[in-house]
Motif scaffolding. Structure first.
Motif, PDB file in Angstrom:
ATOM      1  N   LEU A   6       0.606  -1.208   0.315  1.00  0.00           N
ATOM      2  CA  LEU A   6      -0.040   0.135  -0.110  1.00  0.00           C
ATOM      3  C   LEU A   6       1.052   1.453  -0.137  1.00  0.00           C
ATOM      4  N   PHE A   7       0.748   2.279  -1.243  1.00  0.00           N
ATOM      5  CA  PHE A   7       2.070   3.685  -1.110  1.00  0.00           C
ATOM      6  C   PHE A   7       0.097   4.681  -1.427  1.00  0.00           C
ATOM      7  N   CYS A   8       1.224   5.830  -0.849  1.00  0.00           N
ATOM      8  CA  CYS A   8       0.459   6.843  -0.556  1.00  0.00           C
ATOM      9  C   CYS A   8      -0.103   7.463  -1.813  1.00  0.00           C
ATOM     10  N   TRP A  67       3.901   8.128   3.914  1.00  0.00           N
ATOM     11  CA  TRP A  67       4.978   8.750   4.607  1.00  0.00           C
ATOM     12  C   TRP A  67       4.508   8.338   6.418  1.00  0.00           C
ATOM     13  N   MET A  68       5.074   8.956   7.524  1.00  0.00           N
ATOM     14  CA  MET A  68       5.300   8.828   8.594  1.00  0.00           C
ATOM     15  C   MET A  68       3.870   8.978   8.918  1.00  0.00           C
ATOM     16  N   GLY A 262      14.006   2.956  12.496  1.00  0.00           N
ATOM     17  CA  GLY A 262      12.659   3.508  12.948  1.00  0.00           C
ATOM     18  C   GLY A 262      11.817   2.209  12.154  1.00  0.00           C
ATOM     19  N   ASP A 263      10.590   1.948  11.382  1.00  0.00           N
ATOM     20  CA  ASP A 263       9.993   1.521  11.119  1.00  0.00           C
ATOM     21  C   ASP A 263      10.198   1.248   9.882  1.00  0.00           C
ATOM     22  N   GLY A 264      10.427  -0.253   8.972  1.00  0.00           N
ATOM     23  CA  GLY A 264      10.684   0.201   7.491  1.00  0.00           C
ATOM     24  C   GLY A 264       9.577   0.674   6.155  1.00  0.00           C
ATOM     25  N   GLN A 265       8.430   1.044   7.211  1.00  0.00           N
ATOM     26  CA  GLN A 265       7.962   0.931   6.123  1.00  0.00           C
ATOM     27  C   GLN A 265       7.477   2.376   5.868  1.00  0.00           C
ATOM     28  N   VAL A 266       8.152   3.472   7.122  1.00  0.00           N
ATOM     29  CA  VAL A 266       7.981   4.684   6.950  1.00  0.00           C
ATOM     30  C   VAL A 266       9.574   5.282   6.304  1.00  0.00           C
TER      31      VAL A 266
END
Length: 286
Positions: A6-8, A67-68, A262-266
């Motif tokens: 899922l992308f922004c 994005w975060m 950090g969380d790798g997703q953001v």
């Protein structure tokens, strides 16, 4: 099953991926993965239903790359997606543990600068700072919130030459809180300042406790550094999060240190890195 990410969304073109993540989305599609769009602006406004409107029903397990967001926003996103048949592969508790310093600091004790913290409302009183910093060694320190610092306002809102100088400390804390305003994440953090060798930072990406990619930090995308990260691996596994990053720098005494987790997703992927060097390591659910 295929890799689903899922992308922004691009705020100006609602059917497109945000340009910052377009390279990554193309890499997923080129390798037969599936993508869907999240409206990050709607999520920040608290309109989670609008944020996931473009996500198909019953999409199945998915990673997020964008994005975060705050831990509260991530939890709301995960809950709303779950009702629609999409399960985020990073659980909200894991996101918070990796994203916010209080969640990971003690696990990385001895590998990262010693820190103290306190929850603070953006318009609240930071409380007794002398008591807060008592466990820290005398000398310089860095002030930040649970996620980010104001390093570009170094002298005004980040660096404290002497943590025992309460006038200086209060001034820097107040300025950091004021500048972060409603974006203040969690509260205040005060970290002992360590001098690094000036070569820059490296970012290590970890998937299921194993190093998946070692590359430059987004602040110095053209600087290739080979960090010594083996000593960090046990802490990464102990943290228990599936997809995280560790930013590492070499101290003046030659010791490699964890600057941030950090969380790798953001975590941002520098433009100099081939996205498939990362996405090839993201697990595809059975």
């Amino acid at each position: 099953m295929t890799l689903t990410v899922l992308f922004c969304v691009d705020p100006l073109h609602p059917r497109r991926v945000d340009p910052h993540f377009a390279r990554e989305a193309a890499a997923v599609r080129d390798h037969y993965g599936e993508t869907a769009l999240i409206d990050h602006d709607a999520l920040r406004r608290g309109d989670v239903d609008s944020a996931i409107r473009a996500v198909p029903d019953d999409l199945g397990p998915a990673w997020y790359r964008g994005w975060m967001m705050t831990s509260h926003e991530y939890a709301a996103l995960a809950a709303a997606l779950k009702k629609r048949g999409t399960i985020l592969l990073t659980h909200p508790e894991d996101y918070q543990r990796a994203h916010e310093l209080p969640g990971w600091h003690d696990t990385f004790a001895g590998l990262t600068p010693h820190s103290v913290w306190r929850p603070v409302d953006p318009r609240g009183d930071p409380g007794d700072l002398a008591e807060l910093v008592r466990p820290l060694s005398p000398g310089p320190a860095v002030v930040k919130d649970y996620v980010k610092s104001r390093k570009h306002e170094w002298e005004q809102a980040c660096f404290v030459p002497d943590v025992r100088n309460l006038t200086q400390l209060r001034s820097v804390v107040a300025k950091m809180i004021a500048l972060q305003d409603d974006f203040l994440a969690g509260g205040i953090v005060v970290r002992e300042y360590e001098r690094f060798d000036g070569a820059g930072e490296a970012r290590v990406w970890w998937v299921d406790g194993e190093p998946a990619l070692v590359g430059p930090h987004p602040d110095n995308p053209d600087v290739e550094i080979e960090p010594e990260y083996e000593a960090v691996a046990p802490a990464v596994r102990s943290l228990g999060c599936r997809f995280i990053t560790t930013d590492m720098a070499r101290r003046e005494d030659g010791q490699w240190r964890v600057v941030e987790v950090g969380d790798g997703q953001v975590s941002d992927l520098p433009s100099t890195v081939d996205p498939m060097d990362l996405y090839a390591h993201l697990p595809i659910p059975d």
